[in-house]
Motif scaffolding. Structure first.
Motif, mmCIF file in Angstrom:
data_model
loop_
_atom_site.group_PDB
_atom_site.id
_atom_site.type_symbol
_atom_site.label_atom_id
_atom_site.label_comp_id
_atom_site.label_asym_id
_atom_site.label_seq_id
_atom_site.Cartn_x
_atom_site.Cartn_y
_atom_site.Cartn_z
ATOM 1 N N LEU A 48 0.785 -0.953 0.348
ATOM 2 C CA LEU A 48 -0.228 -0.119 -0.288
ATOM 3 C C LEU A 48 1.006 1.138 -0.065
ATOM 4 C CD1 LEU A 48 -3.120 -0.523 2.170
ATOM 5 C CD2 LEU A 48 -2.928 -1.016 -0.135
ATOM 6 N N ASP A 49 2.196 1.262 0.528
ATOM 7 C CA ASP A 49 2.872 2.289 0.828
ATOM 8 C C ASP A 49 3.121 2.395 -0.987
ATOM 9 O OD1 ASP A 49 2.753 2.042 3.374
ATOM 10 O OD2 ASP A 49 5.332 1.624 3.494
ATOM 11 N N SER A 50 3.352 1.612 -1.708
ATOM 12 C CA SER A 50 3.782 1.662 -2.678
ATOM 13 C C SER A 50 2.448 1.843 -3.531
ATOM 14 C CB SER A 50 4.689 0.611 -3.517
ATOM 15 O OG SER A 50 5.397 -0.131 -2.604
ATOM 16 N N ILE A 51 1.651 1.208 -3.918
ATOM 17 C CA ILE A 51 0.874 2.106 -4.514
ATOM 18 C C ILE A 51 0.284 3.679 -4.621
ATOM 19 C CG2 ILE A 51 -1.848 2.501 -4.372
ATOM 20 C CD1 ILE A 51 -1.145 -0.342 -6.109
ATOM 21 N N ARG A 52 0.994 4.512 -3.209
ATOM 22 C CA ARG A 52 1.025 5.686 -3.157
ATOM 23 C C ARG A 52 1.730 6.060 -3.619
ATOM 24 N NH1 ARG A 52 -1.283 8.716 0.872
ATOM 25 N NH2 ARG A 52 -1.932 7.010 1.909
ATOM 26 N N SER A 318 0.059 -12.454 -2.743
ATOM 27 C CA SER A 318 0.149 -12.860 -4.242
ATOM 28 C C SER A 318 0.957 -12.113 -4.600
ATOM 29 C CB SER A 318 -1.460 -11.755 -4.726
ATOM 30 O OG SER A 318 -0.991 -10.233 -4.449
ATOM 31 N N GLY A 319 0.499 -13.030 -6.582
ATOM 32 C CA GLY A 319 2.118 -11.582 -7.567
ATOM 33 C C GLY A 319 2.083 -10.122 -7.077
ATOM 34 N N PRO A 320 0.806 -9.222 -7.544
ATOM 35 C CA PRO A 320 1.452 -7.630 -7.776
ATOM 36 C C PRO A 320 1.952 -7.273 -5.847
ATOM 37 C CG PRO A 320 -0.009 -8.921 -8.447
ATOM 38 C CD PRO A 320 -0.630 -9.603 -7.989
ATOM 39 N N THR A 321 1.174 -7.781 -5.444
ATOM 40 C CA THR A 321 1.404 -7.835 -3.886
ATOM 41 C C THR A 321 3.220 -7.622 -3.364
ATOM 42 O OG1 THR A 321 -0.792 -8.176 -2.639
ATOM 43 C CG2 THR A 321 1.233 -7.335 -1.055
ATOM 44 N N ARG A 322 3.574 -9.142 -3.607
ATOM 45 C CA ARG A 322 5.229 -9.405 -3.740
ATOM 46 C C ARG A 322 5.865 -8.424 -4.733
ATOM 47 N NH1 ARG A 322 3.394 -14.646 -4.431
ATOM 48 N NH2 ARG A 322 4.184 -14.609 -6.519
ATOM 49 N N LEU A 323 5.257 -7.607 -5.914
ATOM 50 C CA LEU A 323 6.185 -7.189 -6.745
ATOM 51 C C LEU A 323 5.996 -5.847 -6.213
ATOM 52 C CD1 LEU A 323 7.414 -6.669 -9.139
ATOM 53 C CD2 LEU A 323 5.446 -6.030 -10.276
ATOM 54 N N LEU A 324 5.312 -5.299 -5.244
ATOM 55 C CA LEU A 324 5.135 -3.781 -4.749
ATOM 56 C C LEU A 324 5.816 -4.363 -3.666
ATOM 57 C CD1 LEU A 324 0.924 -3.213 -5.896
ATOM 58 C CD2 LEU A 324 3.370 -1.984 -6.940
ATOM 59 N N THR A 326 8.711 -4.253 -3.255
ATOM 60 C CA THR A 326 10.096 -4.152 -3.806
ATOM 61 C C THR A 326 10.669 -3.795 -2.933
ATOM 62 O OG1 THR A 326 9.187 -4.799 -5.573
ATOM 63 C CG2 THR A 326 10.273 -6.757 -5.297
ATOM 64 N N ALA A 327 12.371 -3.813 -2.856
ATOM 65 C CA ALA A 327 12.924 -2.340 -2.620
ATOM 66 C C ALA A 327 12.293 -1.159 -3.340
ATOM 67 C CB ALA A 327 14.400 -2.621 -2.671
ATOM 68 N N PRO A 328 12.649 -1.698 -4.545
ATOM 69 C CA PRO A 328 12.435 -0.156 -5.298
ATOM 70 C C PRO A 328 10.861 0.485 -5.140
ATOM 71 C CG PRO A 328 13.672 -1.327 -6.861
ATOM 72 C CD PRO A 328 12.690 -2.202 -5.645
ATOM 73 N N PHE A 329 9.852 -0.405 -5.448
ATOM 74 C CA PHE A 329 8.417 -0.354 -5.308
ATOM 75 C C PHE A 329 8.297 0.611 -2.888
ATOM 76 C CE2 PHE A 329 7.162 -2.512 -8.726
ATOM 77 C CZ PHE A 329 7.203 -1.143 -9.486
ATOM 78 N N ALA A 330 9.324 0.102 -2.460
ATOM 79 C CA ALA A 330 9.217 0.541 -0.677
ATOM 80 C C ALA A 330 9.860 2.124 -1.159
ATOM 81 C CB ALA A 330 9.498 -0.587 -0.392
ATOM 82 N N TRP A 331 11.123 2.299 -1.732
ATOM 83 C CA TRP A 331 12.003 3.178 -1.306
ATOM 84 C C TRP A 331 10.138 4.291 -1.900
ATOM 85 C CZ3 TRP A 331 13.580 6.465 -5.688
ATOM 86 C CH2 TRP A 331 14.211 7.269 -5.262
ATOM 87 N N LEU A 332 9.769 3.891 -3.388
ATOM 88 C CA LEU A 332 9.343 5.084 -3.830
ATOM 89 C C LEU A 332 8.250 5.069 -2.919
ATOM 90 C CD1 LEU A 332 9.145 6.905 -6.769
ATOM 91 C CD2 LEU A 332 6.890 4.580 -6.644
ATOM 92 N N GLY A 333 7.436 4.423 -2.097
ATOM 93 C CA GLY A 333 6.183 4.716 -1.523
ATOM 94 C C GLY A 333 6.777 5.587 0.232
#
Length: 429
Positions: A48-52, A318-324, A326-333
């Motif tokens: 959810l951080d990554s989605i933001r 789930s696949g989308p949740t695991r992808l989101l 990952t470290a790059p997306f987590a940093w973005l969030g």
């Protein structure tokens, strides 16, 4: 939020005391030290951080004031609706964090203390940056005769500065957006926090909170129907509070629905069906932004946002949740609040470079209320890339040097503030 880190509860970019623990239990956390300590140590739901973060970058693209192959995409042009997704997400995570932790005036004070220091320091810094931009515009006009589309200190004057200082710039007090315009959502979200805290404090039960949330959401959505005829993008400094109330309290209801589904064990009884939910919800969300036209259809953003948030919360494997996650997306969030707040100044700087240095042509487009620039296609695309890089670099800096230090300080300073408030809030024997 504008603007907490997904499930790090506490903007867009949240606090350690706000972390969202996905467990098999659907019981509300008790506000004791043992529970709070375990919450701090539990991993938060990174997706959810990554989605933001992705949503914040989409807003950056939407606000770029020059033409390019990127700006021609309907997804980008419609990404003004990402702010409404922020509101739904904030309601979801704030209700989880504080739905059972505001039972006294002292609890409410702590809630607003943490909210204020989470939002305000970066807002204040960008307000000063915007004031500096107005000074630069005045200097350029006086020294070089260069006049901006919005002349220096015209709408960004003393009264609007005071309005921004007290976070009331988007409560229909002014006739246009002022200073750091993305901060309109911070203004309305702050006062929505106050309403939420008072509601939880006075309600006495979760059931009453949910009934009130349903009423507020229903009334706000009804009020948005006549406003959405020409699209929600036109309502920020005036009726933006209605957009925030609708999204935030739908987020509250979405968390209650999430809790109900978790308690029914549906994720274990129908794993394949539920596992497809995130991909379907995200795909539908993206297609909606790519295919829609401004108008009444804007209202669908609330329900689509709720579906995306609910799907990710229900399926941590789930696949989308695991992808989101990952470290790059987590940093973005992690830096999403900074992305949202700093981008307006960066876009302005790049726009001036294109206008003064590159001599890009000024044109008028139907979708934009103010003129935009039309540089060469390659120059426009290059400006997009440079803007994104600058926004990410500056956002990382502001997160590390402004957001995080003030967030940590507010938590460490609360015991001192609490000690000062206790004599005033204590009840005589």
């Amino acid at each position: 939020m504008l603007l907490d880190r997904g499930t790090t509860l506490g903007k867009n970019v949240g606090s350690a005391s706000d972390r969202f623990q996905i467990t098999n239990s659907c019981q509300w956390p008790e506000p004791d030290m043992q529970t709070l300590q375990s919450t701090r140590e539990a991993p938060h739901f990174v997706a959810l951080d990554s989605i933001r973060g992705i949503a914040a970058l989409s807003v950056v693209l939407c606000h770029m004031t020059w033409t390019s192959v990127v700006q021609s995409q309907s997804y980008v042009q419609n990404s003004y609706l990402m702010v409404d997704m922020f509101f739904v997400l904030s309601g979801f995570v704030i209700f989880y964090a504080y739905g059972k932790r505001i039972s006294s005036g002292l609890d409410f004070s702590k809630f607003m203390w943490l909210r204020f220091w989470r939002l305000y320091p970066l807002h204040f810094c960008l307000l000063i940056v915007s004031l500096g931009i107005e000074c630069l515009k005045a200097l350029a006009q006086w020294r070089f005769g260069i006049v901006a589309n919005n002349p220096a200190f015209s709408s960004n004057n003393l009264s609007s500065f005071i309005g921004n200082l007290f976070l009331v710039q988007s409560l229909h007090l002014f006739n246009k957006g002022t200073f750091n315009e993305p901060a309109w959502s911070i203004s309305v979200e702050f006062y929505t926090y106050i309403l939420f805290g008072i509601l939880v404090l006075l309600s006495g039960s979760k059931r009453v909170v949910l009934i009130a949330a349903a009423c507020i959401f229903g009334l706000s959505l009804a009020a948005l129907v006549p406003l959405s005829q020409k699209g929600l993008a036109h309502y920020t400094y005036d009726f933006g509070i209605v957009r925030c109330l609708a999204g935030f309290f739908l987020g509250v209801l979405t968390f209650a629905f999430y809790e109900r589904l978790r308690s029914s064990n549906i994720t274990n009884s129908r794993p394949r069906l539920i596992g497809c939910f995130p991909l379907v919800a995200i795909t539908t969300f993206v297609l909606f932004l790519q295919l829609k036209s401004p108008g009444y259809s804007d209202l669908a953003i609330y329900f689509l946002s709720a579906a995306v948030i609910l799907s990710l919360a229900l399926t941590p494997s789930s696949g989308p949740t695991r992808l989101l996650s990952t470290a790059p997306f987590a940093w973005l969030g992690a830096i999403s609040y900074s992305i949202y707040m700093v981008h307006d100044s960066v876009v302005w700087a790049v726009n001036q470079t294109l206008r003064i240095v590159v001599h890009a042509k000024v044109i008028h487009l139907p979708l934009y209320e103010t003129p935009v620039l039309e540089p060469h296609a390659a120059v426009g695309l290059g400006a997009v890339v440079i803007t994104l890089i600058l926004v990410l670099i500056i956002s990382h800096f502001t997160f590390v040097c402004i957001e995080k230090p003030f967030r940590d300080w507010s938590k460490s300073a609360w015991p001192i503030v609490r000690a000062r408030l206790l004599p005033k809030t204590a009840t005589p024997n």
